[in-house]
Design an enzyme around this catalytic site. Structure first.
Site, short mmCIF file in Angstrom:
data_model
loop_
_atom_site.label_atom_id
_atom_site.label_comp_id
_atom_site.label_asym_id
_atom_site.label_seq_id
_atom_site.Cartn_x
_atom_site.Cartn_y
_atom_site.Cartn_z
CB CYS A 242 -0.95 -0.01 1.19
SG CYS A 242 -0.15 -0.09 2.81
CG ASP A 264 -1.16 -1.34 11.46
OD1 ASP A 264 -1.67 -1.29 12.60
OD2 ASP A 264 -0.09 -1.93 11.24
#
Length: 358
Positions: A242, A264
């Site tokens: 990502c 996260d």
């Protein structure tokens, strides 16, 4: 049409049986309970499978330390995955510090084809400087014993190494050590957000040292996440990690209590989307703030948009962006990426030519 997404679970929240000085997640606990409830677990598994258009569903278990939830918790999770699979292929991976991995855990991982990530920062004199238990004791011996059990049980594993001041100038030594203990897949994560944050120049040099250790004889044998992603970009293949993609927002987090967060690295109230016990999962992940969050990654200054290295990093992780001397928001490791890629690209050309000739 619903786009594919990933929903990584933190079933033990930030609870951990280690006390690593550099942990970015240690202050994010939302509950005193040490594990996700059965109600939230079933809701998560059922909704994640049914809401995702992909035919292959990846369950990623992290923490904190997920093994604190106990083996019975994961036996129940696997049973629920099978119950709600509805013909889809289910994969599981788990990131652990390794302290609780006994033979029973290894047998379970083997039976259910878990990919296990083990956190280890290098040889004992490096690892034990930062990765200690709650009594201040180093954990190296316990981690090595767990790795040996995984190998003996033929459980697939990879290693995650935090690049910090204890190992930043020892890239070749760290690589040789990880190779010696049997790691075939290596992740190197630069430390950020604390006093010990490494410099961009040191990070770039570290990755070059890793590359120089890998290139002569380990191509196709050992896989290094960042190098692999950069080579994919060189070959005009879209990166899968990502931080190197043009957009993000499709890799979310479910916390122990059912709260859903954008990412996260953004587990805070500003990026809390809601709770799966109160709203449908699809409604949560498709909320306008989450869509905007994913698109905002592409909001780059002119120095990035015109950079010859743009396709390799796409601005990197938004969490790591800082304001430079020109008032532009750039990645704090921009110089490291340029330094490493400038060195590696001629070698990438040789690798690509060799692959094309086969």
């Amino acid at each position: 049409m619903q786009r594919p997404f990933y929903l990584m679970a933190k079933p033990s929240a930030a609870h951990c049986n280690m006390c690593c000085e550099y942990c970015f997640y240690s202050g994010t606990n939302h509950s005193n309970s040490i594990r996700m409830s059965d109600q939230v677990l079933e809701k998560y598994i059922k909704d994640y499978i049914s809401s995702n258009p992909q035919r292959q569903i990846s369950f990623i278990w992290q923490g904190g330390e997920p093994t604190l939830c106990g083996l019975d918790f994961f036996k129940k999770a696997v049973a629920l995955e099978q119950k709600y699979a509805n013909g889809k292929k289910i994969y599981n991976s788990l990131q652990t510090n390794g302290l609780l991995i006994n033979q029973e855990w290894c047998d379970f991982f083997k039976e259910h084809d878990f990919l296990v990530g083990i956190s280890i920062d290098g040889p004992q004199e490096i690892h034990d400087k930062r990765r200690k238990d709650h009594h201040g004791k180093g954990t190296f011996s316990q981690v090595i014993n767990s790795i040996n059990r995984l190998i003996q049980t033929e459980v697939e594993f990879n290693t995650l190494t935090v690049i910090n001041k204890a190992n930043i100038h020892k890239g070749a030594d760290v690589y040789a050590f990880l190779k010696e203990i049997g790691s075939k897949q290596m992740q190197f994560i630069p430390l950020t957000g604390v006093e010990e944050t490494i410099t961009s120049a040191d990070y770039g040099r570290f990755m070059i040292d890793i590359f120089n250790s890998w290139y002569p004889q380990d191509i196709g044998k050992i896989f290094i996440q960042h190098i692999e992603q950069w080579f994919m970009a060189y070959a005009n293949i879209s990166p899968t990690l990502c931080i190197f993609r043009p957009y993000c927002g499709d890799q979310l987090i479910i916390e122990q209590n059912g709260d859903i967060f954008s990412c996260d690295h953004f587990v805070d109230q500003e990026h809390r989307l809601g709770n799966i016990r109160e709203e449908p999962l699809l409604s949560l992940i498709n909320k306008l703030p989450q869509v905007q969050f994913g698109l905002s990654k592409a909001a780059l200054p002119a120095c990035c948009r015109t950079c010859s290295f743009l396709k390799y990093c796409n601005g990197g992780c938004p969490k790591h962006r800082i304001t430079n001397e020109n008032g532009e928001k750039v990645n704090q490791f921009c110089d490291a990426y340029k330094q490493a890629l400038t060195y590696m690209l001629p070698y990438f050309a040789k690798i690509y030519q060799n692959l094309a000739a086969k």
